[in-house]
Design an enzyme around this catalytic site. Structure first.
Site, PDB file in Angstrom:
ATOM      1  CE  LYS A 154      -3.761  -0.516   2.367  1.00  0.00           C
ATOM      2  NZ  LYS A 154      -4.360  -0.739   3.696  1.00  0.00           N
TER       3      LYS A 154
ATOM      4  CG  ASN B 194      -2.110 -10.713   0.612  1.00  0.00           C
ATOM      5  OD1 ASN B 194      -2.144  -9.520   0.293  1.00  0.00           O
ATOM      6  ND2 ASN B 194      -0.982 -11.380   0.717  1.00  0.00           N
TER       7      ASN B 194
ATOM      8  CD  GLU C 115       0.664 -10.527  -2.205  1.00  0.00           C
ATOM      9  OE1 GLU C 115       0.687  -9.290  -2.310  1.00  0.00           O
ATOM     10  OE2 GLU C 115       1.569 -11.175  -1.639  1.00  0.00           O
TER      11      GLU C 115
ATOM     12  CE  LYS D  48      10.117  -9.248 -15.697  1.00  0.00           C
ATOM     13  NZ  LYS D  48      10.158  -8.059 -16.531  1.00  0.00           N
TER      14      LYS D  48
ATOM     15  CG  PHE E 141      12.043  -5.750 -10.243  1.00  0.00           C
ATOM     16  CD1 PHE E 141      12.090  -5.364 -11.576  1.00  0.00           C
ATOM     17  CD2 PHE E 141      11.010  -6.577  -9.834  1.00  0.00           C
ATOM     18  CE1 PHE E 141      11.123  -5.774 -12.470  1.00  0.00           C
ATOM     19  CE2 PHE E 141      10.030  -7.000 -10.729  1.00  0.00           C
ATOM     20  CZ  PHE E 141      10.090  -6.593 -12.044  1.00  0.00           C
TER      21      PHE E 141
HETATM   22  P1  ADP Z   1      -1.516  -6.634   3.238  1.00  0.00           P
HETATM   23  O1  ADP Z   1      -0.081  -6.964   3.449  1.00  0.00           O
HETATM   24  O2  ADP Z   1      -2.351  -6.782   4.479  1.00  0.00           O
HETATM   25  O3  ADP Z   1      -2.111  -7.394   2.076  1.00  0.00           O
HETATM   26  P2  ADP Z   1      -1.440  -4.284   1.491  1.00  0.00           P
HETATM   27  O4  ADP Z   1      -0.506  -3.133   1.696  1.00  0.00           O
HETATM   28  O5  ADP Z   1      -1.126  -5.239   0.374  1.00  0.00           O
HETATM   29  O6  ADP Z   1      -1.552  -5.056   2.887  1.00  0.00           O
HETATM   30  O7  ADP Z   1      -2.903  -3.673   1.326  1.00  0.00           O
HETATM   31  C1  ADP Z   1      -3.954  -4.563   0.993  1.00  0.00           C
HETATM   32  C2  ADP Z   1      -5.306  -4.094   1.475  1.00  0.00           C
HETATM   33  O8  ADP Z   1      -5.610  -2.799   0.964  1.00  0.00           O
HETATM   34  C3  ADP Z   1      -6.400  -4.998   0.940  1.00  0.00           C
HETATM   35  O9  ADP Z   1      -6.604  -6.125   1.785  1.00  0.00           O
HETATM   36  C4  ADP Z   1      -7.622  -4.062   0.915  1.00  0.00           C
HETATM   37  O10 ADP Z   1      -8.322  -4.132   2.144  1.00  0.00           O
HETATM   38  C5  ADP Z   1      -7.005  -2.686   0.745  1.00  0.00           C
HETATM   39  N1  ADP Z   1      -7.157  -2.101  -0.602  1.00  0.00           N
HETATM   40  C6  ADP Z   1      -7.536  -0.808  -0.836  1.00  0.00           C
HETATM   41  N2  ADP Z   1      -7.566  -0.532  -2.143  1.00  0.00           N
HETATM   42  C7  ADP Z   1      -7.198  -1.681  -2.790  1.00  0.00           C
HETATM   43  C8  ADP Z   1      -7.047  -2.010  -4.179  1.00  0.00           C
HETATM   44  N3  ADP Z   1      -7.278  -1.109  -5.160  1.00  0.00           N
HETATM   45  N4  ADP Z   1      -6.666  -3.282  -4.489  1.00  0.00           N
HETATM   46  C9  ADP Z   1      -6.420  -4.177  -3.503  1.00  0.00           C
HETATM   47  N5  ADP Z   1      -6.541  -3.928  -2.185  1.00  0.00           N
HETATM   48  C10 ADP Z   1      -6.928  -2.682  -1.802  1.00  0.00           C
HETATM   49 MG    MG Z   2      -1.168  -7.486   0.154  1.00  0.00          MG
END
Ligand code: ADP
Ligand code: MG
Length: 157
Positions: free
Chosen positions: A23, A31, A81, A109, A111
């Site tokens: 994020k 996930n 994911e 890949k 990076f």
């Molecule tokens: P985590 O390690 O818990 O998966 P991330 O940083 O990958 O954390 O953020 C994932 C979370 O962000 C998702 O579970 C969802 O609740 C939220 N989210 C918000 N916008 C999106 C998006 N466009 N696509 C996927 N997840 C999103």
């Molecule tokens: Mg995630």
């Protein structure tokens, strides 16, 4: 291993990931639980895919998806994911995510830098957007899979 299983339909709860900070990179990835990942064909290739996704009974959006090796399990299990190409107002942990994977972009890949990783993902997103506008992929957006029967709760597919 990549194309043979497509299109691939899948539904499951969104769980906490490994806190890799997706994020923070501007590319959050929803996930799936280990149980949902285990239900995937075991010979499906790791790499980057694209398709359609819907949270709960919300709108259907374009997505890119990574099937990768799960660092949490010393890379002996996979993780799945989904980055939905849409800006959500709120997180949706615990909600049911429905996806159909329609195409494959590239293998996993490594990076050299974070910038290289981010620009590769941006290219994946642009490629996904283009491909998903083609009739053979676009038609799956309207698939009945995304139209849950009224008043019914779906836990898994
Ligand atoms: P985590 O390690 O818990 O998966 P991330 O940083 O990958 O954390 O953020 C994932 C979370 O962000 C998702 O579970 C969802 O609740 C939220 N989210 C918000 N916008 C999106 C998006 N466009 N696509 C996927 N997840 C999103
Ligand atoms: Mg995630």
């Amino acid at each position: 291993g990549a194309m043979r299983h497509l299109p691939y339909f899948c539904r499951g709860e969104v769980v906490k990931g490994f806190g890799r900070g997706s994020k923070e990179l501007g590319i959050p990835t929803a996930n799936f639980s280990e149980q949902v990942v285990e239900s995937f064909p075991s010979d499906i290739s790791t790499g980057i895919y694209y398709g359609w996704a819907c949270v709960g009974n919300g709108d259907v959006h374009k997505m890119v998806l990574s099937i990768g090796w799960n660092p949490f399990y010393k890379n002996i299990k996979k993780s799945v994911e989904t980055h939905i190409i849409h800006t959500f107002k709120e997180d949706f942990y615990g909600e049911i995510l429905s996806i159909v994977i329609t195409g494959y972009i590239r293998p996993e890949k490594n990076f050299d830098s974070l910038d290289a990783l981010i620009s590769a993902i941006q290219e994946d997103i642009e490629e996904a957007k283009r491909q998903l506008d083609l009739p053979e992929h676009l038609k799956l957006k309207e698939d009945n899979f995304f139209h849950l029967p009224e008043g019914k709760t779906v836990n898994s597919h």
